[in-house]
Design a protein around this motif. Structure first.
Motif, mmCIF file in Angstrom:
data_model
loop_
_atom_site.group_PDB
_atom_site.id
_atom_site.type_symbol
_atom_site.label_atom_id
_atom_site.label_comp_id
_atom_site.label_asym_id
_atom_site.label_seq_id
_atom_site.Cartn_x
_atom_site.Cartn_y
_atom_site.Cartn_z
ATOM 1 N N GLY A 83 0.752 -0.931 -0.092
ATOM 2 C CA GLY A 83 0.113 0.187 -0.081
ATOM 3 C C GLY A 83 1.022 1.574 0.189
ATOM 4 O O GLY A 83 0.243 2.564 -0.226
ATOM 5 N N THR A 84 2.196 0.917 -0.084
ATOM 6 C CA THR A 84 2.693 2.499 -0.334
ATOM 7 C C THR A 84 3.741 1.914 -1.680
ATOM 8 O O THR A 84 3.646 1.319 -2.065
ATOM 9 C CB THR A 84 4.130 2.293 0.994
ATOM 10 N N PRO A 85 4.111 3.521 -1.853
ATOM 11 C CA PRO A 85 4.634 3.731 -2.978
ATOM 12 C C PRO A 85 6.116 2.576 -2.753
ATOM 13 O O PRO A 85 7.239 2.384 -4.600
ATOM 14 C CB PRO A 85 5.235 4.451 -3.381
ATOM 15 N N TYR A 86 6.574 2.267 -1.556
ATOM 16 C CA TYR A 86 7.913 1.564 -1.874
ATOM 17 C C TYR A 86 7.307 -0.860 -1.392
ATOM 18 O O TYR A 86 8.581 -1.556 -1.374
ATOM 19 C CB TYR A 86 8.490 1.667 -0.388
ATOM 20 N N GLN A 87 6.318 -0.152 -1.958
ATOM 21 C CA GLN A 87 5.956 -2.312 -1.953
ATOM 22 C C GLN A 87 6.561 -2.436 -2.656
ATOM 23 O O GLN A 87 6.863 -2.819 -3.362
ATOM 24 C CB GLN A 87 4.391 -2.090 -2.247
ATOM 25 N N GLY A 88 7.477 -4.097 -1.834
ATOM 26 C CA GLY A 88 8.328 -5.270 -2.575
ATOM 27 C C GLY A 88 9.405 -4.673 -2.355
ATOM 28 O O GLY A 88 9.873 -5.966 -2.962
ATOM 29 N N ARG A 106 18.881 2.856 -2.622
ATOM 30 C CA ARG A 106 18.522 3.965 -3.397
ATOM 31 C C ARG A 106 17.469 4.446 -2.740
ATOM 32 O O ARG A 106 16.364 3.205 -3.195
ATOM 33 C CB ARG A 106 18.889 4.850 -4.703
ATOM 34 N N ILE A 107 16.709 5.441 -2.470
ATOM 35 C CA ILE A 107 15.043 5.703 -1.517
ATOM 36 C C ILE A 107 14.812 7.002 -2.015
ATOM 37 O O ILE A 107 15.390 8.003 -1.440
ATOM 38 C CB ILE A 107 15.031 4.903 -0.611
ATOM 39 N N TYR A 108 13.516 6.937 -2.757
ATOM 40 C CA TYR A 108 12.914 8.643 -3.373
ATOM 41 C C TYR A 108 12.134 8.917 -1.486
ATOM 42 O O TYR A 108 11.216 8.414 -2.155
ATOM 43 C CB TYR A 108 12.082 8.679 -4.231
ATOM 44 N N HIS A 109 12.639 9.290 -0.747
ATOM 45 C CA HIS A 109 12.236 10.060 0.524
ATOM 46 C C HIS A 109 12.906 10.907 0.896
ATOM 47 O O HIS A 109 13.708 11.401 0.858
ATOM 48 C CB HIS A 109 12.032 8.967 1.677
ATOM 49 N N CYS A 110 11.417 11.676 1.239
ATOM 50 C CA CYS A 110 12.067 13.458 1.737
ATOM 51 C C CYS A 110 12.488 13.137 3.383
ATOM 52 O O CYS A 110 13.177 13.882 3.674
ATOM 53 C CB CYS A 110 10.432 14.098 2.298
ATOM 54 N N ASN A 111 12.997 12.043 3.994
ATOM 55 C CA ASN A 111 13.625 11.427 5.460
ATOM 56 C C ASN A 111 14.576 11.034 5.066
ATOM 57 O O ASN A 111 15.628 11.311 6.461
ATOM 58 C CB ASN A 111 12.575 11.378 6.442
ATOM 59 N N SER A 122 5.240 4.684 5.075
ATOM 60 C CA SER A 122 4.438 5.122 5.715
ATOM 61 C C SER A 122 3.695 5.779 5.670
ATOM 62 O O SER A 122 2.788 6.788 5.076
ATOM 63 C CB SER A 122 3.512 4.161 6.248
ATOM 64 N N ASN A 123 4.665 6.633 6.540
ATOM 65 C CA ASN A 123 4.024 7.897 7.576
ATOM 66 C C ASN A 123 5.428 8.895 7.660
ATOM 67 O O ASN A 123 5.834 9.026 8.396
ATOM 68 C CB ASN A 123 3.363 7.785 8.346
ATOM 69 N N PRO A 124 5.920 9.733 6.274
ATOM 70 C CA PRO A 124 6.684 10.063 5.802
ATOM 71 C C PRO A 124 6.316 11.664 6.689
ATOM 72 O O PRO A 124 5.598 12.302 6.844
ATOM 73 C CB PRO A 124 7.034 10.926 4.332
ATOM 74 N N ASP A 125 7.914 11.923 7.432
ATOM 75 C CA ASP A 125 7.896 13.469 7.905
ATOM 76 C C ASP A 125 8.030 14.537 7.343
ATOM 77 O O ASP A 125 9.212 15.282 7.111
ATOM 78 C CB ASP A 125 8.333 13.983 9.249
#
Length: 175
Positions: free
Chosen positions: A70-75, A100-105, A139-142
């Motif tokens: 249910g997240t863009p990082y699924q699997g 590598r990950i596309y994540h604001c945190n 699931s819950n970025p800040d």
């Protein structure tokens, strides 16, 4: 420490003989704490997480977190480096994303912005709790405490576009 017995100098000698860390008398208090956490983690790991020492260095671990459904990082399979300081648990471990990950945190170098790894660290926390907290940012970025402000701005302005890019990065780098 098999069977919960006391650590003896022979067990630390065996570890030190093939290892990169050496204890002349016995495993340090930090080492004993890390060994206990490793046993607890193996017995009851957090969902979709694993971690273990890298080689025979008790103070350097590799962790794996599977991206939640249910997240863009699924699997996606995300690898992290964990380095415990010599005064652990009084100082937090250093955790860096190696995938590598596309994540604001998470910044481009893999550094992670998570309060429990900084000002909110407590010696009562364990590596299992740290992994659970890291997995929760999938699931819950800040976006209000970002390391990557452009990603945070896109998340707030156009979540669908953000999720599309994050999914693309997950496919490209984490699968």
């Amino acid at each position: 420490m098999i069977g919960g017995g006391r650590s003896s100098s022979s067990s630390s000698t065996a570890t030190a003989a093939g290892g990169t860390w050496v204890s002349t008398t016995s495993v340090s208090a930090s080492g004993k704490r890390i060994q206990r956490e490793m046993s607890e983690l193996n017995a009851d790991p957090p969902p979709h997480c694993s971690a273990a020492p890298k080689g025979d260095n008790l103070f350097h671990w590799v962790a794996t977190i599977i991206g939640p459904p249910g997240t863009p990082y699924q699997g996606g399979i995300f690898f992290l480096d964990i380095t415990f300081p010599s005064d652990y648990p009084f100082q937090p471990p250093k955790v860096v994303f190696k995938t590598r990950i596309y994540h604001c945190n998470v910044d481009a170098a893999g550094n992670l912005s998570l309060d429990i790894l900084k000002d909110s660290w407590s010696p009562a926390l364990t590596i299992s709790k740290v992994l659970t907290a890291i997995r929760s940012i999938f699931s819950n970025p800040d976006p209000y405490s970002p390391l990557t402000s452009g990603v945070a701005r896109l998340y707030l302005a156009d979540k669908a576009k953000h999720d599309e890019i994050a999914s693309e990065w997950t496919l490209r780098f984490a699968k």
